[in-house]
Design a protein around this motif. Structure first.
Motif, short mmCIF file in Angstrom:
data_model
loop_
_atom_site.label_atom_id
_atom_site.label_comp_id
_atom_site.label_asym_id
_atom_site.label_seq_id
_atom_site.Cartn_x
_atom_site.Cartn_y
_atom_site.Cartn_z
N CYS A 267 4.53 -72.83 -63.56
CA CYS A 267 5.22 -71.55 -63.93
C CYS A 267 6.14 -71.16 -64.20
O CYS A 267 6.79 -70.30 -64.68
N LEU B 69 -3.24 -70.74 -61.28
CA LEU B 69 -4.54 -70.22 -61.88
C LEU B 69 -4.10 -68.84 -62.75
O LEU B 69 -4.61 -68.47 -63.62
N ARG B 70 -3.56 -67.73 -61.80
CA ARG B 70 -2.72 -66.23 -62.44
C ARG B 70 -1.99 -67.46 -63.89
O ARG B 70 -2.18 -66.30 -65.20
N THR C 18 -2.94 -70.94 -56.87
CA THR C 18 -3.20 -69.78 -56.90
C THR C 18 -2.34 -69.09 -58.30
O THR C 18 -3.11 -68.04 -59.16
N ASN D 155 2.01 -74.70 -70.58
CA ASN D 155 1.29 -73.83 -69.80
C ASN D 155 0.01 -75.23 -69.94
O ASN D 155 -0.48 -75.85 -68.48
N CYS E 116 -1.88 -69.71 -66.46
CA CYS E 116 -2.95 -69.56 -67.10
C CYS E 116 -3.85 -68.69 -67.64
O CYS E 116 -4.22 -68.97 -68.69
N VAL E 117 -4.38 -67.88 -67.11
CA VAL E 117 -5.48 -66.96 -66.27
C VAL E 117 -4.59 -66.06 -67.97
O VAL E 117 -4.91 -65.35 -68.82
N LEU E 118 -2.82 -66.12 -67.93
CA LEU E 118 -2.07 -64.61 -68.12
C LEU E 118 -1.69 -65.49 -69.54
O LEU E 118 -1.39 -64.84 -70.90
N SER E 119 -1.46 -66.38 -69.54
CA SER E 119 -1.48 -67.13 -70.67
C SER E 119 -1.21 -68.77 -70.75
O SER E 119 -0.90 -69.43 -70.23
N PHE E 120 -2.14 -69.17 -71.60
CA PHE E 120 -2.62 -69.59 -72.67
C PHE E 120 -1.80 -71.10 -73.18
O PHE E 120 -2.16 -71.07 -74.70
#
Length: 313
Positions: free
Chosen positions: A125, A218-219, A215, A229, A221-225
Motif C-alpha cells: 500500500c 486486496l483493495r 483487506t 504492486n 491490488c483491485v484498484l491498481s495492477f
C-alpha cells in the motif's frame, strides 16, 4: 485428610501407545528435530550473512525461525527422553516450564505472523515509503512480538501455580495448561474465568491486524495492477501459506483436545496433537526458502560454496 502438596509429578499417558515401536518413534522425532534445527539455523545464517536481506521482512522472518527453535526445543528433546524412559513421568516444575514455553511459542508465532502481515500491508500500500516506515517500526514490532505474549500468558500461569493437585495422569505427550488445571483438587473457577478471558487477549489483536492488512492489500491490488504492486503481492504468498499452516495446527489442537476423538487411531491423535508444534517450524523455512527468489539464490550460493570446499579438500 490427604496432603495434596505431595503430588509433585505427573504421568504422560500417551507415551504408552508408543511401547511397541519405541525405536521407530525415537528415530522419527530425532530426524524431525534435526531437520527443524538445521532448516531454521540455515535460514537465520543466510539472512545474517547477506546484507541485501537486512530488511524488515527478513528480520521478522528470522524471529519466526527463532521462535520455531524455541517451540520445538520446548517439546522434542523432552519427548526423545520420555520415549527412552520407562516411567513417562514429568515433574511439576518441568511441566509448568513446558506449559509456559509451549503456550508462549504459540502466541508468539501468531503475533509474528500478524506483524509480518502489517509489513506486507506497508510494502503493497505504501511501496515508496516502505523503508522509511518499517525501518522506524521493525525494532518495536520485534520487541512487542516477544514481550507481549510472554507477559500475557504469565498472568494465566500465575493463577495455575496456586493450584494443588490430586490426580497424576495427563492424557498427552506434553503438558498444557488446561490439562494441568483439570487435575486440580482446589477450586478452579477463577483460573477457568481468567483462561477464558485471556483467549481474546492472545488472538483478537492479531486477527484484526491480519484481516485489516489483507483487506487493504486486496483493495489496492483491485484498484491498481502496477508491476510494483504485483511484485509485492507475490511476497505475500509465503506469508499466507505460513498463516494457513499455523491455522491448521491450531484447528487440529482444538479438535483433538475439545472433542471426543477416542475412536481415532493412536497415530492420528498423536499427529493432531503435535502438528502445531512440529509442522510450522519444519515447513516455514521451506515455504520461504522456495518462494522467495533472493533466499533461494543465497541458499544455492551457500551450498555450492560448501560443495566446492569439500571437493577441494
Amino acid at each position: 485428610m490427604r496432603n495434596f502438596s505431595e503430588v509433585t509429578s505427573f504421568y504422560l499417558a500417551d507415551y504408552y501407545g508408543m511401547e511397541d515401536l519405541k525405536p521407530l518413534y525415537f528415530c522419527v522425532f530425532l530426524i524431525v528435530y534435526i531437520a527443524i534445527v538445521a532448516e531454521n539455523v540455515t535460514l537465520i545464517g543466510v539472512v545474517y550473512r547477506e546484507k541485501s536481506l537486512h530488511e524488515p521482512m527478513y528480520m521478522l522472518l528470522c524471529n519466526l525461525a527463532v521462535n520455531s527453535l524455541f517451540g520445538s526445543t520446548a517439546l522434542l528433546p523432552a519427548m526423545l527422553g520420555n520415549i527412552l524412559s520407562r516411567s513417562y513421568e514429568i515433574s511439576l516444575p518441568f511441566c509448568q516450564t513446558q506449559i509456559y514455553a509451549i503456550h508462549t511459542y504459540a502466541i508468539i508465532e501468531f503475533t509474528i505472523l500478524a506483524a509480518m502481515s502489517y509489513d506486507r500491508y506497508v510494502a503493497v500500500c505504501y511501496p515508496l515509503h516502505y523503508h522509511a516506515i518499517m525501518s522506524q517500526r521493525v525494532a518495536k514490532l520485534i520487541v512487542f512480538t516477544w514481550l507481549y505474549p510472554m507477559l500475557a500468558f504469565l498472568i494465566v500461569l500465575i493463577f495455575t501455580l496456586q493450584l494443588q493437585f490430586c490426580e497424576k495422569t495427563i492424557e498427552k505427550v506434553y503438558c498444557l495448561n488446561y490439562l494441568l488445571v483439570k487435575l486440580a483438587c482446589t477450586d478452579t473457577y477463577i483460573v477457568s474465568i481468567v483462561g477464558l478471558l485471556s483467549v481474546p487477549l492472545y488472538t483478537l489483536p492479531q486477527i484484526i491486524m491480519i484481516f485489516y492488512s489483507y483487506t487493504h492489500i486486496l483493495r489496492i491490488c483491485v484498484l491498481s495492477f502496477s508491476k510494483s504492486n504485483l511484485k509485492a503481492l507475490r511476497t505475500c504468498t509465503p506469508h499466507l501459506l505460513a498463516i494457513t499452516n499455523y491455522a491448521i495446527g491450531c484447528f487440529f489442537e482444538i479438535a483433538q483436545s475439545r472433542f471426543n476423538i477416542g475412536y481415532l487411531p493412536y497415530q492420528t491423535k498423536l499427529f493432531l496433537s503435535l502438528y502445531f508444534l512440529i509442522f510450522p517450524p519444519i515447513l516455514n523455512p521451506a515455504i520461504y526458502g522456495l518462494s522467495i527468489q533472493v533466499i533461494r539464490v543465497q541458499l544455492f550460493k551457500l551450498f555450492t560454496r560448501k560443495s566446492r570446499q569439500v571437493a577441494d579438500n
